[in-house]
Design a protein around this motif. Structure first.
Motif, PDB file in Angstrom:
ATOM      1  N   TRP A 318       0.836  -1.192   0.000  1.00  0.00           N
ATOM      2  CA  TRP A 318       0.000   0.000   0.000  1.00  0.00           C
ATOM      3  C   TRP A 318       0.874   1.246   0.000  1.00  0.00           C
ATOM      4  O   TRP A 318       2.048   1.194   0.355  1.00  0.00           O
ATOM      5  CB  TRP A 318      -0.993   0.028   1.164  1.00  0.00           C
ATOM      6  CG  TRP A 318      -0.452  -0.105   2.580  1.00  0.00           C
ATOM      7  CD1 TRP A 318      -0.480  -1.219   3.361  1.00  0.00           C
ATOM      8  CD2 TRP A 318       0.174   0.922   3.367  1.00  0.00           C
ATOM      9  NE1 TRP A 318       0.091  -0.965   4.590  1.00  0.00           N
ATOM     10  CE2 TRP A 318       0.485   0.340   4.618  1.00  0.00           C
ATOM     11  CE3 TRP A 318       0.483   2.258   3.153  1.00  0.00           C
ATOM     12  CZ2 TRP A 318       1.129   1.060   5.649  1.00  0.00           C
ATOM     13  CZ3 TRP A 318       1.114   2.984   4.169  1.00  0.00           C
ATOM     14  CH2 TRP A 318       1.424   2.381   5.400  1.00  0.00           C
ATOM     15  N   ASP A 351      -3.172   2.616   9.874  1.00  0.00           N
ATOM     16  CA  ASP A 351      -3.333   1.175  10.018  1.00  0.00           C
ATOM     17  C   ASP A 351      -2.213   0.481   9.238  1.00  0.00           C
ATOM     18  O   ASP A 351      -2.014   0.765   8.049  1.00  0.00           O
ATOM     19  CB  ASP A 351      -4.698   0.757   9.482  1.00  0.00           C
ATOM     20  CG  ASP A 351      -4.943  -0.728   9.647  1.00  0.00           C
ATOM     21  OD1 ASP A 351      -5.475  -1.124  10.687  1.00  0.00           O
ATOM     22  OD2 ASP A 351      -4.584  -1.480   8.717  1.00  0.00           O
ATOM     23  N   SER A 354      -3.372  -1.434   5.950  1.00  0.00           N
ATOM     24  CA  SER A 354      -3.984  -0.752   4.810  1.00  0.00           C
ATOM     25  C   SER A 354      -3.398   0.622   4.501  1.00  0.00           C
ATOM     26  O   SER A 354      -3.559   1.132   3.384  1.00  0.00           O
ATOM     27  CB  SER A 354      -5.488  -0.576   5.067  1.00  0.00           C
ATOM     28  OG  SER A 354      -5.700   0.281   6.192  1.00  0.00           O
ATOM     29  N   TYR A 356      -4.515   3.286   5.912  1.00  0.00           N
ATOM     30  CA  TYR A 356      -5.558   4.274   6.196  1.00  0.00           C
ATOM     31  C   TYR A 356      -5.265   4.995   7.510  1.00  0.00           C
ATOM     32  O   TYR A 356      -4.790   4.399   8.473  1.00  0.00           O
ATOM     33  CB  TYR A 356      -6.930   3.607   6.285  1.00  0.00           C
ATOM     34  CG  TYR A 356      -7.412   2.988   5.002  1.00  0.00           C
ATOM     35  CD1 TYR A 356      -7.074   3.529   3.764  1.00  0.00           C
ATOM     36  CD2 TYR A 356      -8.222   1.858   5.017  1.00  0.00           C
ATOM     37  CE1 TYR A 356      -7.518   2.961   2.584  1.00  0.00           C
ATOM     38  CE2 TYR A 356      -8.671   1.274   3.835  1.00  0.00           C
ATOM     39  CZ  TYR A 356      -8.306   1.835   2.620  1.00  0.00           C
ATOM     40  OH  TYR A 356      -8.739   1.272   1.449  1.00  0.00           O
TER      41      TYR A 356
END
Length: 393
Positions: A318, A351, A354, A356
């Motif tokens: 990511w 996170d 992810s 995020y």
């Protein structure tokens, strides 16, 4: 708000650099991304905060705290070194390493810049004055100080009875932990123009592995300072001086006989520890240290993207691009979250699975340059102005 892509004062180290003309014009000025809007899932708890002198001010210096045996050790640029209880922040001892009789001045700065490292019975810190200090952990008294080959910008590393110091003129030196005497010096070579800052070495199996300003990763024998191998991971190229910078300023990480390293304008690269052979690489540059946890590599690239890579082959898992050019610190993993600070004094929590955002909070108006550290169940970070903060989840 506008920031230069490379800060003229303090980030470049160069012979006969006059002004900032090499940067070109307005095309080298970039805008800091606006603060992203985050719906906080939790509010980190500030346990304590305390001042350690005047911090680093506007200087480019990666002074950051160190944690060992229930104590936090921190320093400021002018010469104050402080030991604090990790649970309460209460001062245990405080020392100023400045020689008050030097040049008959009581205000001369020690220009501390490399450290702080707590290991064994000592706390080590280096300086731009080319002096490395060892302080006794019990009371902060100076055990020894040694003049080294050049500015000590990187964090001292202790292994095999040696304190390893990487200086800004391309020298890696091994100092005796007991008295500071120089056991050996390895010349790693350096180009005319380089970024301000040096890689701290990583050690394993009797070798020190360290990045160089010439775009290479170097392996050196600990017992005698002999160069074992060099491997280039960042190749000078491009039309401008900035594009041709190829420093490897981050600290390599050694895991299961594999070296992981990253260069500015270069690649994130996995190397075989014994031979230096490249196992895999991915085009991605940075000057920040990175973090490995549970088979994932977390890094902040040179444009302040936060990226997670798979440790097996470097596939991108990511990318978080909402913090571009905010002057991010190196990342750490704390309680399952990726945490970075920025130049405006915010801490950003993401996170780890992810990328995020899960939390964001303003901590200090002077901003951050040095990365947070994990001290047991605490996250500790030092701001430019000298304040040290301790947080729990």
């Amino acid at each position: 708000m506008k920031l230069r892509r490379i800060f003229c004062v303090g980030l470049l180290s160069v012979t006969m650099l006059s002004g900032c003309s090499l940067f070109g014009g307005e095309e080298d000025v970039v805008k800091m991304s606006p603060l992203p809007k985050v719906d906080n899932q939790f509010s980190p708890n500030k346990v304590w905060s305390t001042s350690v002198g005047s911090g680093i001010g506007e200087y480019y210096s990666h002074l950051r705290p160190s944690w060992q045996d229930g104590r936090i050790y921190a320093a400021d640029r002018d010469g104050m070194v402080k030991a604090m209880d990790a649970d309460t922040g209460k001062q245990i001892w405080k020392t100023n390493v400045v020689d008050k009789n030097y040049f008959f001045s009581s205000t001369k700065s020690a220009m501390l810049s490399g450290g702080v490292t707590a290991a064994g019975n000592h706390v080590y810190v280096g300086s731009e004055n080319a002096i490395v200090y060892a302080l006794n952990k019990d009371d902060g008294s100076i055990a020894w100080k040694t003049t080294v080959a050049g500015e000590a910008m990187s964090r001292p590393v202790v292994d095999g009875g040696l304190v390893l110091i990487h200086t800004t003129n391309g020298m890696l030196q091994g100092l005796n932990v007991e008295d500071g005497s120089i056991k050996w010096t390895a010349n790693l070579d350096m180009p005319l123009l380089s970024l301000r800052g040096e890689s701290a070495p990583a050690t394993a199996h009797g070798a020190a592995v360290v990045g160089g300003d010439n775009g290479r990763v170097n392996a050196v024998l600990l017992d005698q300072g002999q160069l074992i191998w060099q491997q280039r991971i960042s190749q000078p190229s491009g039309a401008t001086e900035i594009d041709r910078l190829s420093d490897v300023d981050s600290t390599p990480i050694i895991l299961d006989n594999v070296i992981y390293a990253i260069g500015y304008n270069g690649s994130f690269t996995a190397l075989d520890l014994r031979s230096g052979q490249i196992l895999w690489k991915r085009d991605m540059g940075s000057v920040n240290d990175f973090f490995i946890d549970s088979g994932k590599i977390y890094l902040v690239d040179q444009n302040d993207r936060v990226v997670a890579l798979d440790i097996n082959g470097g596939a991108i898992l990511w990318t978080q691009s909402d913090l571009l050019h905010r002057g991010l610190t190196a990342p750490v993993i704390f309680n399952g979250y990726v945490v970075v600070g920025d130049a405006e004094g915010y801490l950003h929590w993401m996170d780890s699975a992810s990328g995020y955002f899960v939390a964001q909070h303003k901590v200090d108006g002077d901003g951050f340059l040095s990365s947070p550290i994990v001290a047991g169940d605490r996250l500790v970070i030092q701001a430019r102005g000298g304040y040290v903060y301790s947080f729990t989840r």
